[in-house]
Design a protein around this motif. Structure first.
Motif, mmCIF file in Angstrom:
data_model
loop_
_atom_site.group_PDB
_atom_site.id
_atom_site.type_symbol
_atom_site.label_atom_id
_atom_site.label_comp_id
_atom_site.label_asym_id
_atom_site.label_seq_id
_atom_site.Cartn_x
_atom_site.Cartn_y
_atom_site.Cartn_z
ATOM 1 N N THR A 1 0.823 -1.106 0.143
ATOM 2 C CA THR A 1 -0.131 -0.075 0.020
ATOM 3 C C THR A 1 0.950 1.260 -0.073
ATOM 4 N N ILE B 1 -7.058 1.617 0.790
ATOM 5 C CA ILE B 1 -8.000 1.449 1.911
ATOM 6 C C ILE B 1 -8.770 0.447 1.806
ATOM 7 N N ALA B 2 -9.414 0.160 0.741
ATOM 8 C CA ALA B 2 -10.356 -0.985 0.688
ATOM 9 C C ALA B 2 -9.760 -2.285 0.808
ATOM 10 N N TRP B 3 -8.560 -2.218 0.146
ATOM 11 C CA TRP B 3 -7.893 -3.619 0.061
ATOM 12 C C TRP B 3 -7.590 -3.923 1.581
ATOM 13 N N LEU B 4 -7.373 -2.760 2.461
ATOM 14 C CA LEU B 4 -6.847 -3.204 3.779
ATOM 15 C C LEU B 4 -8.028 -3.417 4.444
ATOM 16 N N VAL B 5 -8.984 -3.115 4.028
ATOM 17 C CA VAL B 5 -10.423 -3.341 4.914
ATOM 18 C C VAL B 5 -11.004 -4.656 4.563
ATOM 19 N N THR B 6 -11.082 -4.973 3.177
ATOM 20 C CA THR B 6 -11.624 -6.129 2.747
ATOM 21 C C THR B 6 -10.752 -7.388 3.050
ATOM 22 N N PRO C 1 -6.751 -7.841 4.021
ATOM 23 C CA PRO C 1 -5.641 -7.103 4.224
ATOM 24 C C PRO C 1 -4.516 -8.200 3.778
#
Length: 852
Positions: free
Chosen positions: A657, A715-720, A722
């Protein structure tokens, strides 16, 4: 006078052909037997047959058992048990004749006619040949006479016959299972089979051998023994025997399973003789013979001097038996001179001691006379065994089974019927069918302490002993019990054998005989079937790369667990080392040094630009964008350090990221610079409306929008899904790679794809603007720098995919450093050169001059 009835057992000894028998004289053995009459049979040529000496022990066992029952007043008080002996003369006709004589009146063959009721046969003891027992059953079942068989039980499809058969032989399936367990125990998978050429032999081949094959046993050959021939057709017998023994001895199988009956060993000895008279020396002692319990050692006079060395080290099954106290003494007291009516003993004595007993009625010349003082225990065991054989043991138990059944009937009648005075005779007026009912349910302990009983099928409840044959130079032998097969025992205790107690044939030098189609496949190899061969024959092929086999004769190789890897010999697994790119190893040190070095260079350039921020070159193409670009390049160099060291939760979250966001800022800054150059040129044309787009807001909006988009995807990657620390056990053969699992590959490719899009747009615009007139056209350097950037990352893709383990991380770090340094050097080195070395060019006057 007290009533004392007598009951006669009938013993049908198949293939006993003594001189007395063939002359048609069947004498009662001793004076204690009250059945003192004899039966007559037709005379046949006495020169055609010889005495099987081992069968006299069967007669002696019968006499010994009858004597004991008669001496035991508690068993059958006031009752004398006697017996008749019949001979079947090797033929089915002789068997039927013996059965008809049994059912006829004395001294005259008249079926179904009896004028006396005394001395009725209570039961018939027959054996050991299966076929003849079956022939007897056909006749005896009509009269409901129970038959006790001391050989293999015949297969009877008629329930009316089967109910009168009582088998002194345990369940035959127990023996078959014992043979199979023996073969598997010693890993004998490649064997030869010799069986009888009759229905029982074919039944063994058709029904039993397939079950052996299911357990991995292969058969190199299956040979059928020829019919026994001692008179007519002896030449044909020799010819057929020679073929069989040649096949057996030429086989690569060192173990031969023999399915036979009582005289089968005699036939095998003749097979060996057939080879000898052909002057064909055969190493017959190189085989281990595995023999069934139906077989016993047979000897006739003309084979007395033949070698029996081939039996040394053989293994056979026998009905479980124990030594009977008193039997050996009983044999030692046999004196032919004092028992002149015992014609069996007379004939036997003359046969085994090769002498003539004095007989005034016969004129014997030229032969040595017997003294009567000869000792049976001095005879080789190949001539006569003093130890009771399993068949004789069965005869002994059969006599006692009848005696206990008679006692049970008598007790039953006393209990349920109070006899009037003088009715004792009626109590003992017993019909054979009544005895049959009690035989099935009888259970007793014999004098050796062994329990004797039958199951619901009339089969003896018991097991088999495993016997090892040891042959001595004087043609004597000893049979050693080395194991047991017990059908009623728990599964894990049914088969017991003492390997160390077994004596193997001399050629094996006491090593376990090997009997396989080929050598075992070693560790690190697996089996591959040979085309056109049996499944026991196979080739051994090395395990493929990455697989092992840690046992002999492996069907296939297998992979090690993920935390282990195959050793060089592919016969075991070694623990894998956990690896990752560290700061201590040379590669990690080099990459870290370059990252820090490039970071310092970037800081140095940033310092120069900040120091000379008022100069024309620094002000050109938006000074703030330059600061943003240098800062992002500095962070990209430092970002490379996140990929070195042990991956943790935080570093895994930041690696991709942070890298993608920082690079997006750098690329968007370059894109903004390129667009600024193009718009600046267009805006100088008369009437251009682009001028209103000029200014810092456009550049900042480009940088901000691109960076925010990349940050939103991150951020979407880390939320869905990670990234997280993970172990890669398979990419590197000898190590476990500690790495960051991406969590979602799609998200990563979305980030990389957006950066690639920014790079391509910047490269395209910079390439188009490279020749625009300007005092200092930055587009030229941006075009070259983006060309370097794209080249690095295009090379990164195949290199990264073809690399494994921690080298993948090194490739990614190298790409980050190389592409960042490419941007740094291509864009800022010309400017630094002018600022530091050519300051005269860094002025407004010079810029206007070049522009004009």
């Amino acid at each position: 006078m007290k009533y004392k009835p007598s009951y006669c057992l009938t013993l049908c000894l198949t293939r006993i052909l003594t001189l007395s028998f063939v002359m048609g004289e069947c004498y009662i053995l001793s004076s204690w037997n009250k059945c003192s009459h004899l039966k007559k049979v037709d005379k046949i040529n006495i020169t055609s047959y010889r005495l099987f000496t081992h069968l006299y022990q069967h007669i002696a066992a019968l006499a010994f058992a009858v004597k004991e029952t008669n001496d035991n007043q508690q068993l059958l008080p006031n009752v004398t048990l006697g017996f008749h002996i019949y001979n079947n003369r090797f033929t089915e006709i002789g068997t039927y004749l013996a059965a008809m004589e049994l059912l006829s009146r004395r001294r005259r063959l008249a079926a179904n006619y009896k004028c006396e009721t005394e001395n009725l046969p209570a039961a018939v003891i027959s054996g050991p040949i299966t076929d003849y027992c079956l022939h007897l059953a056909t006749i005896l079942c009509i009269y409901k006479i129970p038959q006790l068989i001391f050989g293999t039980s015949p297969v009877v499809n008629n329930d009316a016959q089967d109910i009168f058969l009582h088998r002194m032989f345990p369940n035959i399936d127990c023996q078959y299972d014992g043979i199979l367990q023996l073969l598997l125990h010693f890993n004998w998978k490649w064997i030869g089979v010799v069986c009888l050429k009759d229905d029982t032999g074919e039944g063994f081949v058709q029904n039993v051998l397939p079950t052996f094959a299911l357990k991995g046993i292969c058969f190199h050959f299956i040979a059928r023994l020829p019919k026994y021939a001692f008179t007519d057709g002896f030449d044909e017998f020799v010819e057929e025997s020679y073929k069989i023994i040649t096949v057996a001895m030429g086989s690569t199988a060192n173990v031969i399973v023999v399915y036979g009956e009582s005289p089968t060993i005699m036939v095998i000895r003749m097979m060996v003789y057939a080879a000898e008279i052909r002057d064909t020396p055969l190493e017959i002692s190189t085989k281990v013979w595995v023999m069934t319990a139906q077989m016993e050692f047979a000897m006739i006079s003309f084979v007395r001097d033949w070698d029996i060395d081939f039996l040394h080290g053989s293994v056979s099954f026998e009905i479980h038996s124990k030594a009977l106290s008193g039997f050996k003494s009983f044999l030692q007291t046999r004196d032919p001179l004092s028992a002149k009516k015992d014609k069996f003993l007379w004939t036997f004595w003359e046969e085994v001691f090769n002498c003539d007993l004095p007989n005034p009625s016969l004129d014997k010349k030229g032969n040595m006379f017997c003294t009567g003082k000869e000792k049976l225990e001095h005879l080789p065991t190949s001539v006569f065994e003093m130890t009771m054989t399993s068949h004789s043991y069965s005869i002994y138990n059969a006599v006692y089974a009848v005696a206990h059944s008679l006692q049970a009937i008598h007790s039953f009648k006393l209990k349920h019927r109070a006899p009037p005075n003088g009715a004792g005779e009626q109590l003992w007026n017993i019909h054979p069918w009544q005895l049959n009912q009690f035989l099935r349910r009888i259970a007793f302990n014999n004098s050796a302490g062994e329990e004797v009983s039958f199951d619901q099928n009339g089969e003896l409840l018991g097991g088999f002993d495993i016997i090892n044959w040891v042959i001595f130079p004087n043609q004597s032998f000893v049979k050693i019990k080395v194991g047991r097969m017990e059908h009623q025992a728990p599964v894990d205790k049914r088969f017991i054998i003492q390997d160390d107690a077994i004596v193997w044939p001399s050629i094996f030098n006491q090593a376990l005989p090997f009997s396989r189609c080929n050598n075992k496949c070693r560790f690190g190899f697996s089996k591959r079937k040979k085309e056109g061969e049996q499944f026991c024959c196979y080739d051994c092929i090395p395990c493929p790369e990455g697989k092992i086999s840690n046992c002999t004769d492996a069907d296939e190789c297998f992979e090690c667990p993920g935390y282990q890897y195959p050793n060089n010999d592919k016969d075991g697994c070694l623990p894998k080392e956990i690896i990752f790119l560290t700061f201590e190893e040379p590669l990690g040190i080099i990459l870290a040094v370059f990252a820090l070095k490039f970071s310092l260079i970037t800081v140095f350039i940033l310092g120069i630009f900040m120091k000379y921020r008022a100069t024309s070159i620094v002000k050109a193409n938006n000074r703030n964008l330059t600061y943003i670009l240098l800062t992002s390049l500095l962070l990209s160099f430092l970002c490379a350090l996140l990929f070195i060291g042990q991956p943790g939760k935080v570093t895994c979250l930041l690696q991709q990221t942070a890298f993608s966001v920082i690079f997006s800022v750098a690329l968007s800054s370059i894109l903004a610079k390129t667009i600024t150059v193009i718009l600046a040129f267009i805006a100088t044309k008369p009437g251009s409306r682009i001028r209103r787009w000029m200014g810092k807001k456009l550049a900042y909006s480009i940088v901000l929008s691109c960076s925010l988009f990349q940050a939103a995807v991150s951020i979407a990657w880390l939320v869905t899904s990670p990234p997280f620390p993970d172990l890669d056990m398979y990419s590197v053969t000898q190590a476990i790679v500690l790495k960051c699992n991406e969590g979602s590959g799609g998200m990563r490719y979305a980030l990389l794809g957006f950066m690639g899009f920014l790079a391509l747009v910047s490269l395209t615009l910079a390439f188009l603007a490279r020749k625009l007139p300007d005092s200092f056209n930055e587009a030229k350097f941006i075009a070259f720098s983006m060309l370097v950037f794209c080249s690095v990352w295009l090379c990164f893709i195949p290199t990264y995919l073809s690399t494994k383990g921690k080298n993948m991380v090194a490739v990614e770090i190298f790409s980050i450093l190389a592409s960042s340094f490419g941007l740094l050097s291509c864009i800022f080195s010309p400017k630094c050169y002018i600022i530091l070395l050519k300051p005269e060019l860094n002025s407004k006057k010079q810029l206007r001059k070049k522009r004009n």
